[in-house]
Structure formats: structure tokens, C-alpha cells
Design a protein around this motif. Structure first.
Motif, PDB file in Angstrom:
ATOM      1  N   ARG A   1       0.865  -1.176   0.000  1.00 13.81           N
ATOM      2  CA  ARG A   1       0.000   0.000   0.000  1.00 13.81           C
ATOM      3  C   ARG A   1       0.905   1.231   0.000  1.00 13.81           C
ATOM      4  O   ARG A   1       1.966   1.221   0.627  1.00 13.81           O
TER       5      ARG A   1
ATOM      6  N   ARG B   1       0.385   6.323   4.162  1.00 12.53           N
ATOM      7  CA  ARG B   1      -0.624   7.367   4.357  1.00 12.53           C
ATOM      8  C   ARG B   1      -0.071   8.742   3.967  1.00 12.53           C
ATOM      9  O   ARG B   1      -0.760   9.569   3.362  1.00 12.53           O
TER      10      ARG B   1
ATOM     11  N   TYR C   1      -5.769   8.741   1.988  1.00 13.69           N
ATOM     12  CA  TYR C   1      -5.548   7.295   2.071  1.00 13.69           C
ATOM     13  C   TYR C   1      -6.821   6.559   2.463  1.00 13.69           C
ATOM     14  O   TYR C   1      -7.137   5.484   1.922  1.00 13.69           O
ATOM     15  N   GLU C   2      -7.587   7.145   3.386  1.00 18.99           N
ATOM     16  CA  GLU C   2      -8.774   6.459   3.905  1.00 18.99           C
ATOM     17  C   GLU C   2      -9.783   6.142   2.813  1.00 18.99           C
ATOM     18  O   GLU C   2     -10.521   5.142   2.910  1.00 18.99           O
TER      19      GLU C   2
ATOM     20  N   GLU D   1      -8.503   2.881   1.217  1.00 19.22           N
ATOM     21  CA  GLU D   1      -8.231   1.733   2.089  1.00 19.22           C
ATOM     22  C   GLU D   1      -9.124   0.531   1.815  1.00 19.22           C
ATOM     23  O   GLU D   1      -8.624  -0.606   1.686  1.00 19.22           O
TER      24      GLU D   1
ATOM     25  N   HIS E   1      -4.847  -0.641   8.499  1.00 19.71           N
ATOM     26  CA  HIS E   1      -5.617  -1.674   7.806  1.00 19.71           C
ATOM     27  C   HIS E   1      -6.886  -1.938   8.607  1.00 19.71           C
ATOM     28  O   HIS E   1      -6.816  -2.135   9.830  1.00 19.71           O
TER      29      HIS E   1
END
Length: 500
Positions: free
Chosen positions: A92, A95, A115-116, A119, A144
């Protein structure tokens, strides 16, 4: 051939296959066009001399530099795209990669989404690529919602010792997130997988993972050997209507209600530029004049850390990394990048990269060396670009942020020596290493400075989507495969919603 479809996807690599998987159960007729063929098994598939020295799988396609010199890029054209040869690392983005931040030689602009927002799509991508990992080991790992479904690929004894050495000198080694079924991979032959072709099911690449799942649905089909040369629009230039492709030497045409391009950052830009018309004189989806611009390729270096008194008995090696300098260099305060193991460096691999060395010496070095791959962020620059000249791809890569990369090399060299590797050798890669190419059709909220929306939909053409590395606004400093997959799956959800 039925020459109409609801959705045409151009390319079966990470972006195209992940999009097809996302849309497969929609009931819509989906046709995937892939210029390559299936990668067949053969003795060469696990032969390091055939792969690395003889270039058995190397494409013969040449690109041009702006100085007029031609070169062979490190691209592959098979079902599954470049992922057939990838190192299977599915990071990933951190963030912090989604926010603007200052680097040693410039500014990383960040993303139009946090980022959220990505996710949950990361988690779906990790599911279909069956990623193995342990998110608790890496201090830079973003949050995560759930742990990885599979435990990390185990360290071999030699690598477990390296992990211990790094810990003793204050580094935080962590298990790489890997799309690898290690037992299945080793069942075929005892080799590493990094840069080896996947002719079985050991690596969960774009074909083995999402494409296989998509093709279980009768409404999804794949046409191989289909090299798309241009896209057509309606008379007003408001909608894309068809893809024109060459197959078996003949030009064919397929119409669709929606077209998604996922041919790779360079090939996608070239296709859009070749698709210029009276309505789009500067190329399709190029009202912002950003198609082909902002090309990024990562700054990368291979490092050999050698301990003359301890042999490396590993087979696959590539299980650990460290991100201690990813977000902040303790000396300068700037982000530097990621350090991860390469696959095990054999004498033949070393010989292919250092042809002047005698083979006895490459055997001696390979016996005691550990290969590392150092990656730093390449910053977007509109003058770093892909163009088309007389039908040929021209690449002008304006490299950036090299001071940070040089600092990463220095910090890592010190770490390796402190960890008991007195001999450290490095080689920094150039434009021929194109495995992380990205950025030529950047994603953004402002149509004047970007090519697609946060849903990967063209600002100019409402039924055109781009779902490959082209759309990445920044390169970050980790492997982009999982981010490409997550964005493509997210785009699939948007396409379904719009078509309801």
C-alpha cells in the motif's frame, strides 16, 4: 467475432485485469483486448541464463530518447502484462504519500483523495491477489481495517540471520507483502521469482488472480494478439465509440458503450496521442494538455552487500524490507525511500549485468552476496513526458529528487557495513528500467491540470476510463502494483453505478 460490447478493456495487466474482475458479475458483455499472447511454460521459464543473459523473453520493441537514440525498454507483452515478471510486492502507498510534502529537490503534490478513501479498495485488491504479509512489523504501514488473510512468506535461514543483523544495528526490518504462493512456486523449480516469468500459479499475477476470476463469467471474453492502434469518437467528439486494433495482420474494429484503457503508462499515453482527430487535435482526453506529461519512473539502485565469511544459502531471498528512511531521514529530515531485498542473485544473473566479469568471479561474488533494491520517489514534472513521432514512442524522462536517492544509498551502505557486510557495491538504473513507469494521465479533481477524475474517468470523454499506472498523481517510493489494482477496482464500482 461479435464486434460490439458493453465494455472494452484495453490491456490485461494489473489495471485491466483488476477492472475486469470488478465488473465481471455485472452481466455486461466485457471484451478484453491484449496485444500479447499467453505465456507458455518451457524449460527457459526457470533458466536464469536464458532469462537474464540471453534475453529469451525480452521484447524487441524499441523506444526513442529525445536525443534520437533508441533503446529496448524493460516491458513485456503477454496476457497478464508486466506482472508476469514482477517481484510480486504489493505494498500500500503510505498514508503520507497521499498528502503534499517537501522532498529534498522539490514538492510531491499529494492526491485529491486521502488514504482512507482508498483503504477498502486496497483490501479488495489484497484479497484477489491473495497477498501474504504482516502489517504489524512496519512502523510506516498505514492503517488496515483487517489483517492480511495469509501469513507472511517465511524467511529462509540465511535471510532470518540478515533480519537479526539489521535489528541489532537499530533497523526495523519487516516482511514484504507478497502475492506469492511459495509452496506452489518452489514445486516447479527451486529459484527466486523476482523477474522470472510466471508460467504456473506460484505468483498471483494479473492473469492468475483477477483475470482468471473474471473469465469464469460467460459475459467476459479475452482477445489475444490484438494491438490497439487508435480509438474513435462520435462526430462531435463527445464519446468514444470504438477501438481499432490489428490482429493477424488485419485491422479490426470493436464498438463499445464504455472503453477503459489499461495498456501501461507509456503505451496508454501513446494510444491517446495517436487517437487525435479534428475534435481532439492534441490527442484524446487531452483538453488539459497533460496526456503524456508528468512521466515518473522511480529512482532505483541495486546494491550488493557481501559478507566474505558467510555464504548466502537462500533460494528465493525476497522476503524483507525496511522503511526507516521512508518518511524522514534523521540527518536532513526529508523522505528518502524504501529498501527491499531483490530475488537471490545467482552467478548467471550477476554475469548478465556485469558481462566483463569472468564467470568464476561472478560465482564467487554470488555465493556471499545479498541483493537489495533501493527506491526513491521521482517527482512529477510536466516536461518529463511521452510523445509519439512518426508512429514511434519517444520518451523524455526528466529525472528528479536524485539527491534524496543518493542519500538513501549512503545511509543504506552504512547500515550494511554496520550489519557485517564490509563490501557494498551499487548500480543505479536508468530509463531502460521501466517496471514502475507511471503518471502520464494523472488523476485529479481539476480538469485543467489532470486527465481523469478520482474515479479514473476522463474529464473530457464521459465514457472513457483509464485504469493503469498512468493515473498515479505521484510515484511514492514503493511498488505501485497494489495501488493500480485498488484504483481499478474502485473505478469498476463507479462504472457499475453510472450504468445502473
Amino acid at each position: 467475432m461479435n464486434n460490439t460490447a458493453d465494455i472494452v478493456i484495453i490491456g490485461s495487466g494489473i489495471g485491466g485485469a483488476s477492472l475486469a474482475y470488478s465488473l465481471a458479475d455485472s452481466g455486461r458483455r466485457i471484451v478484453i483486448l491484449e496485444r500479447g499472447e499467453h505465456l507458455r511454460d518451457s524449460p527457459e521459464a526457470r533458466d536464469d541464463m536464458a532469462i537474464f543473459e540471453k534475453g529469451f523473453y525480452r521484447s524487441t520493441e524499441e523506444w526513442l530518447g529525445t536525443d534520437g537514440s533508441s533503446f529496448l525498454p524493460g516491458n513485456y507483452y503477454y496476457v497478464g502484462g508486466n506482472s508476469k515478471f514482477f517481484g510480486a510486492v504489493m505494498y500500500r502507498y503510505r498514508r503520507e504519500d497521499f498528502t503534499p510534502r517537501q522532498h529534498m529537490d522539490g514538492m510531491s503534490p499529494g492526491w485529491p483523495i486521502p488514504y482512507e478513501d482508498l483503504e477498502p479498495w486496497y483490501e479488495r485488491a489484497e484479497h484477489i491477489y491473495r497477498v501474504r504479509g504482516d502489517a504489524s512489523q512496519d512502523p510506516t504501514e498505514p492503517p488496515h481495517a483487517n489483517p492480511y488473510a495469509f501469513p507472511a512468506v517465511p524467511d529462509e535461514p540465511s535471510i532470518a540471520q540478515v533480519r537479526s543483523r539489521l535489528r541489532r544495528v537499530g533497523i526495523h526490518p519487516s516482511s514484504l507483502p507478497l502475492a506469492v504462493d511459495i509452496d506452489e512456486w518452489l514445486r516447479a523449480a527451486r529459484t527466486g521469482w523476482d523477474a522470472f516469468p510466471n508460467t504456473g500459479r506460484g505468483k498471483i499475477d494479473a492473469e492468475v488472480g483477477p483475470l482468471t476470476e473474471a473469465l469464469r463469467h460467460r459475459n467476459v471474453s479475452l482477445i489475444t494478439g490484438a494491438n490497439v492502434v487508435r480509438l474513435e469518437t462520435d462526430a462531435a467528439g463527445q464519446r468514444v465509440t470504438a477501438a481499432i486494433f490489428l490482429k493477424d495482420g488485419a485491422e479490426q474494429r470493436i464498438e463499445a458503450k464504455t472503453i477503459a484503457v489499461a495498456a501501461g503508462a507509456v503505451q496508454t499515453a501513446a494510444l491517446l496521442l495517436r487517437s487525435s482527430s479534428e475534435s481532439h487535435p492534441h490527442g484524446l482526453a487531452n483538453g488539459s494538455d497533460q496526456v503524456g506529461r508528468n512521466f515518473m519512473n522511480h529512482n532505483t539502485t541495486a546494491m550488493l552487500a557481501i559478507d566474505p565469511f558467510s555464504a548466502n544459502a537462500s533460494v528465493y531471498q525476497k522476503t524483507i524490507a525496511f522503511n526507516d528512511f521512508y518518511n524522514r531521514d534523521p540527518e536532513t529530515g526529508f523522505p528518502l525511500g524504501n529498501v527491499q531485498l531483490l530475488g537471490h542473485i545467482t552467478a548467471n544473473i550477476l554475469k548478465a549485468n556485469t558481462p566483463l566479469l569472468p564467470r568464476w568471479l561472478t560465482r564467487l561474488i554470488a555465493r556471499n552476496c545479498y541483493g537489495w533494491f533501493l527506491t526513491s520517489e521521482d517527482l512529477p514534472n510536466p516536461e518529463s513526458r511521452v510523445t509519439v513521432r512518426d508512429g514511434r514512442i519517444v520518451m523524455h524522462w526528466v529525472r528528479s529528487n536524485m539527491r534524496a536517492h543518493e542519500a538513501l544509498i549512503r545511509r543504506t551502505r552504512v547500515i550494511m557495513r554496520r550489519a557485517g557486510f564490509p563490501i557494498v557495491l551499487t548500480r543505479t538504473f536508468g530509463r531502460r528500467t521501466t517496471s514502475h513507469q507511471c503518471g502520464t494521465a494523472r488523476l485529479g479533481s481539476d480538469p485543467s491540470s489532470s486527465v481523469v477524475s478520482p474515479d479514473c474517468r476522463s474529464h473530457d470523454i464521459p465514457n472513457l476510463y483509464i485504469t493503469d499506472a498512468s493515473v498515479l498523481p505521484t510515484s511514492a517510493a514503493v511498488n505501485p502494483s497494489l495501488t493500480i489494482a485498488a484504483l481499478a477496482i474502485k473505478a469498476g464500482a463507479a462504472i457499475r453505478q453510472r450504468a445502473m
